[in-house]
Write a protein that holds these residues in place. Structure first.
Motif, PDB file in Angstrom:
ATOM      1  N   ALA A 162     -22.474  20.924  13.283  1.00  0.00           N
ATOM      2  CA  ALA A 162     -21.403  21.141  12.236  1.00  0.00           C
ATOM      3  C   ALA A 162     -20.248  20.412  13.065  1.00  0.00           C
ATOM      4  CB  ALA A 162     -21.044  22.394  12.213  1.00  0.00           C
ATOM      5  N   THR A 163     -20.044  19.981  14.091  1.00  0.00           N
ATOM      6  CA  THR A 163     -19.265  19.199  14.526  1.00  0.00           C
ATOM      7  C   THR A 163     -18.798  17.742  13.843  1.00  0.00           C
ATOM      8  OG1 THR A 163     -20.401  18.363  16.448  1.00  0.00           O
ATOM      9  CG2 THR A 163     -18.991  20.377  16.825  1.00  0.00           C
ATOM     10  N   LEU A 164     -19.950  17.479  13.210  1.00  0.00           N
ATOM     11  CA  LEU A 164     -19.984  15.948  12.418  1.00  0.00           C
ATOM     12  C   LEU A 164     -18.834  16.035  11.286  1.00  0.00           C
ATOM     13  CD1 LEU A 164     -23.763  15.617  11.760  1.00  0.00           C
ATOM     14  CD2 LEU A 164     -22.452  14.184  13.251  1.00  0.00           C
ATOM     15  N   TRP A 165     -18.461  17.424  10.645  1.00  0.00           N
ATOM     16  CA  TRP A 165     -17.516  17.466   9.661  1.00  0.00           C
ATOM     17  C   TRP A 165     -16.548  18.520   9.921  1.00  0.00           C
ATOM     18  CZ3 TRP A 165     -22.696  19.010   8.932  1.00  0.00           C
ATOM     19  CH2 TRP A 165     -22.880  20.346   8.882  1.00  0.00           C
ATOM     20  N   GLN A 166     -16.412  19.239  10.889  1.00  0.00           N
ATOM     21  CA  GLN A 166     -15.539  20.090  11.492  1.00  0.00           C
ATOM     22  C   GLN A 166     -14.238  19.240  12.000  1.00  0.00           C
ATOM     23  OE1 GLN A 166     -17.374  22.796  14.221  1.00  0.00           O
ATOM     24  NE2 GLN A 166     -17.959  24.280  12.832  1.00  0.00           N
ATOM     25  N   GLY A 167     -13.138  19.726  11.291  1.00  0.00           N
ATOM     26  CA  GLY A 167     -11.895  18.789  11.872  1.00  0.00           C
ATOM     27  C   GLY A 167     -11.485  17.559  11.027  1.00  0.00           C
ATOM     28  N   ARG A 168     -12.608  17.511  10.077  1.00  0.00           N
ATOM     29  CA  ARG A 168     -12.271  16.379   9.408  1.00  0.00           C
ATOM     30  C   ARG A 168     -11.502  16.820   8.150  1.00  0.00           C
ATOM     31  NH1 ARG A 168     -14.761  11.364   9.346  1.00  0.00           N
ATOM     32  NH2 ARG A 168     -13.570  10.760   7.683  1.00  0.00           N
ATOM     33  N   THR A 169     -10.290  16.305   7.782  1.00  0.00           N
ATOM     34  CA  THR A 169      -9.455  16.618   6.438  1.00  0.00           C
ATOM     35  C   THR A 169      -9.436  15.275   5.782  1.00  0.00           C
ATOM     36  OG1 THR A 169      -8.101  18.281   8.006  1.00  0.00           O
ATOM     37  CG2 THR A 169      -7.261  17.437   5.650  1.00  0.00           C
ATOM     38  N   LEU A 170      -9.948  15.589   4.349  1.00  0.00           N
ATOM     39  CA  LEU A 170      -9.974  14.284   3.493  1.00  0.00           C
ATOM     40  C   LEU A 170      -9.118  14.592   2.341  1.00  0.00           C
ATOM     41  CD1 LEU A 170     -13.875  13.853   3.359  1.00  0.00           C
ATOM     42  CD2 LEU A 170     -12.368  12.865   4.953  1.00  0.00           C
ATOM     43  N   ASN A 171      -8.348  13.508   1.808  1.00  0.00           N
ATOM     44  CA  ASN A 171      -7.707  13.527   0.604  1.00  0.00           C
ATOM     45  C   ASN A 171      -8.548  13.609  -0.521  1.00  0.00           C
ATOM     46  OD1 ASN A 171      -7.940  10.816   0.048  1.00  0.00           O
ATOM     47  ND2 ASN A 171      -6.361  10.286   1.257  1.00  0.00           N
ATOM     48  N   ALA A 172      -7.976  13.428  -1.673  1.00  0.00           N
ATOM     49  CA  ALA A 172      -8.754  13.646  -3.017  1.00  0.00           C
ATOM     50  C   ALA A 172      -9.393  12.325  -3.191  1.00  0.00           C
ATOM     51  CB  ALA A 172      -7.901  13.633  -3.968  1.00  0.00           C
ATOM     52  N   THR A 173      -9.234  11.316  -2.651  1.00  0.00           N
ATOM     53  CA  THR A 173      -9.886  10.085  -3.040  1.00  0.00           C
ATOM     54  C   THR A 173     -11.248   9.697  -2.007  1.00  0.00           C
ATOM     55  OG1 THR A 173      -8.566   8.620  -1.574  1.00  0.00           O
ATOM     56  CG2 THR A 173      -8.158   9.089  -3.976  1.00  0.00           C
ATOM     57  N   GLU A 174     -10.969  10.568  -0.594  1.00  0.00           N
ATOM     58  CA  GLU A 174     -11.869  10.225   0.202  1.00  0.00           C
ATOM     59  C   GLU A 174     -13.389  11.147   0.184  1.00  0.00           C
ATOM     60  OE1 GLU A 174      -9.442   9.193   4.239  1.00  0.00           O
ATOM     61  OE2 GLU A 174      -9.051  11.433   3.465  1.00  0.00           O
TER      62      GLU A 174
END
Length: 555
Positions: free
Chosen positions: A338-350
């Motif tokens: 799950a570290t693949l996506w944990q910590g990633r903050t994406l905006n509305a277009t990403e």
């Protein structure tokens, strides 16, 4: 602000155009008779159903503004004017290319893009030693590439993509020392990639996807000092491995070898510092995925449809620009970190997509809710029998919809008659102007999703065109097979208070902007890759634009 170089260009251009306008009615300069005869033969070999070349029967090519003919503004040492560019893109021309093209001995740009021309490429084009751009893409040309093209000492770009060219790549192309762009995709070119091409010192884009190439991948390509993009998808290098020496290509930005019948392991590509796009999908690659970390610039990793085994490398968790990690239809095992996506903050277009469908993955390290705009697809793995993982095991859905601008302005419609329209991007409200309409395509972009990069693209393009950011309205875009990205651009003039002509571009600015596209004056981008002009519409107040020729060359 325009650079001093840009101001010098505009100043010289305006002086040149003014001087040309004065001279055309006053002097008796004529085009080289050899070239005039050649142009008449060229027209005779073409079928011009729209009669775009009807004025080729009147007057002199250079002093009577023959459509598509651009000339030097001065006579050369032989006392004649000479053709410098033949710009006949997108004119619905058919017929064949005349060998007489080789008589235009001073020409730098030969452009027949997006027509319906048949027959073969004349070997006589190899006589035009001044030629810099050979643009024949988007036709129905057949036959093989003439060896003679390999001896064009000044050629910068060869585009013969989207034709029916067959036969081998000539070994003589190894002598194209100034050529930066080989765009030959979507043909029927066969045989081995000549290892001699490794001698090319300037090549940056090697686009040979969708051909019938075979043999092996030359390890010698790793010796090319300037190579940025290798795109060889949908060829047949059966039994071939990816040379380990490709890890030495220090400038490489994109490596795309999809569906090439490749075997063996994936080489360690962690030593390529700027690699942004990697597609090795639909081969027979085996072994485990190298665990050393890839470039932090990487946006796309596609290793789907191979025979890969082992775990998902933990180093894939440390890629800040990643948009797509696709490893479906392999035999990966172990846990999904799950570290693949944990910590990633994406905006509305990403968007961030992980496709691990149809592997042997047995568990997932964390089944809590995913961050916004992150998708994980795990259907067809043993872990989907775990009820806690059901949210990851559904059907895939589209992640980016092609954009079309539908916003409207609160302005009186009767005040802006067609083909004028209100500029949605102008700082002046309800500014009614006539845009230039441009169809444009990114041929090998280094991204998978465009919206997060839209603003960056707009800044890149307007800077390259020396326009203000608000003059560009990127009206819509569409992903095509390749993948390639087609766009519809609207370019608006600058609003100037107390100027009655502010709602249209003047003729010199139309010429300048068009020449930036047709002459590839916009610098290439590491992110967006090579581009091409599909159409430059001249409608409404610009309808006379087909006869707006330079009759001038800025030395």
């Amino acid at each position: 602000m325009c650079s001093s170089k840009a101001w010098n260009y505009v100043t010289v251009l305006l002086l040149c155009l003014s001087w040309s306008s004065f001279l055309l009615g006053a002097d008796d300069r004529i085009t080289d008779p050899v070239e005039v005869t050649a142009l008449r033969a060229i027209k005779k070999s073409l079928v011009d159903v729209n009669k775009n070349l009807s004025n080729w029967d009147r007057g002199d090519p250079c002093t009577s503004n023959w459509t598509g003919i651009l000339c030097y503004n001065r006579t050369l040492e032989d006392g004649y004017l000479h053709v410098i560019e033949l710009q006949l893109l997108n004119m619905n021309l058919s017929g064949t290319l005349s060998p007489e093209l080789g008589r235009l001995s001073k020409m730098t740009i030969l452009d027949f893009m997006w027509n319906n021309i048949t027959g073969s490429i004349p070997k006589e084009i190899g006589n035009i030693t001044t030629l810099e751009l050979l643009l024949l893409n988007g036709n129905k040309l057949i036959g093989s590439l003439p060896d003679e093209l390999g001896y064009l000492p000044n050629l910068n770009r060869i585009q013969i993509d989207q034709n029916h060219i067959s036969g081998p790549l000539p070994k003589s192309f190894a002598f194209l020392n100034k050529t930066k762009h080989f765009h030959m995709n979507n043909n029927s070119i066969s045989g081995q990639i000549p290892p001699e091409l490794a001698r090319l010192p300037s090549l940056v884009h090697l686009l040979l996807d969708n051909n019938n190439l075979s043999g092996y991948l030359p390890p010698e390509l790793s010796q090319m000092p300037s190579l940025l993009i290798i795109q060889l998808d949908n060829n047949n290098f059966e039994g071939t491995t990816i040379p380990s020496s490709y890890s030495n290509m220090s400038k490489l930005l994109k490596l795309s070898l999809r569906n090439c019948s490749l075997q063996g392991p994936i080489p360690d590509l962690s030593t390529i510092p700027g690699l942004g796009y990697l597609d090795l999908s639909s081969n027979q690659l085996n072994g485990s995925i190298p665990g050393n970390g890839l470039s932090l610039n990487i946006t796309t990793i596609n290793l789907s449809n191979n025979n890969l085994v082992g775990p998902i490398p933990s180093t894939f968790s440390d890629l800040p620009l990643l948009q797509n990690l696709l490893i479906a239809n392999n035999s990966l095992n172990g846990s999904v970190p799950a570290t693949l996506w944990q910590g990633r903050t994406l905006n509305a277009t990403e968007r961030l997509i992980f496709d691990f469908e149809n592997n042997q993955l047995s568990n997932i390290s964390d089944t809590s809710a995913l961050p916004q705009n992150v998708s994980v697809w795990l259907k067809g793995n043993p872990l989907c029998s775990n009820t806690n993982a059901v949210q990851f095991c559904g059907s895939q859905s589209d992640t980016e919809i092609n954009q079309r601008s539908n916003s409207t302005l609160d302005c009186p419609p009767q005040s802006c008659p067609v083909p004028y329209e209100y500029s949605r991007t102008s700082p002046v409200r309800c500014f009614c102007a006539a845009p230039l309409l441009v169809r444009y395509r990114l041929k090998s972009p280094g991204i998978s999703y465009f919206l997060p990069y839209k603003k960056t693209f707009e800044e890149y393009l307007t800077s390259g065109l020396e326009l203000q950011l608000y003059q560009l309205d990127l009206d819509d875009f569409e992903w095509e097979k390749g993948p390639r990205l087609k766009m519809y651009l609207k370019l608006f003039p600058v609003y100037q208070a107390n100027n009655t002509n502010t709602n249209v571009f003047n003729d010199s600015e139309v010429r300048r902007i068009r020449s930036m596209f047709t002459g590839w004056g916009i610098p290439d981008s590491d992110i967006f890759g090579p581009y091409e002009l599909l159409e430059f519409d001249l409608l409404g107040p610009y309808q006379h634009g087909l006869s707006l020729n330079f009759n001038c060359y800025i030395v």
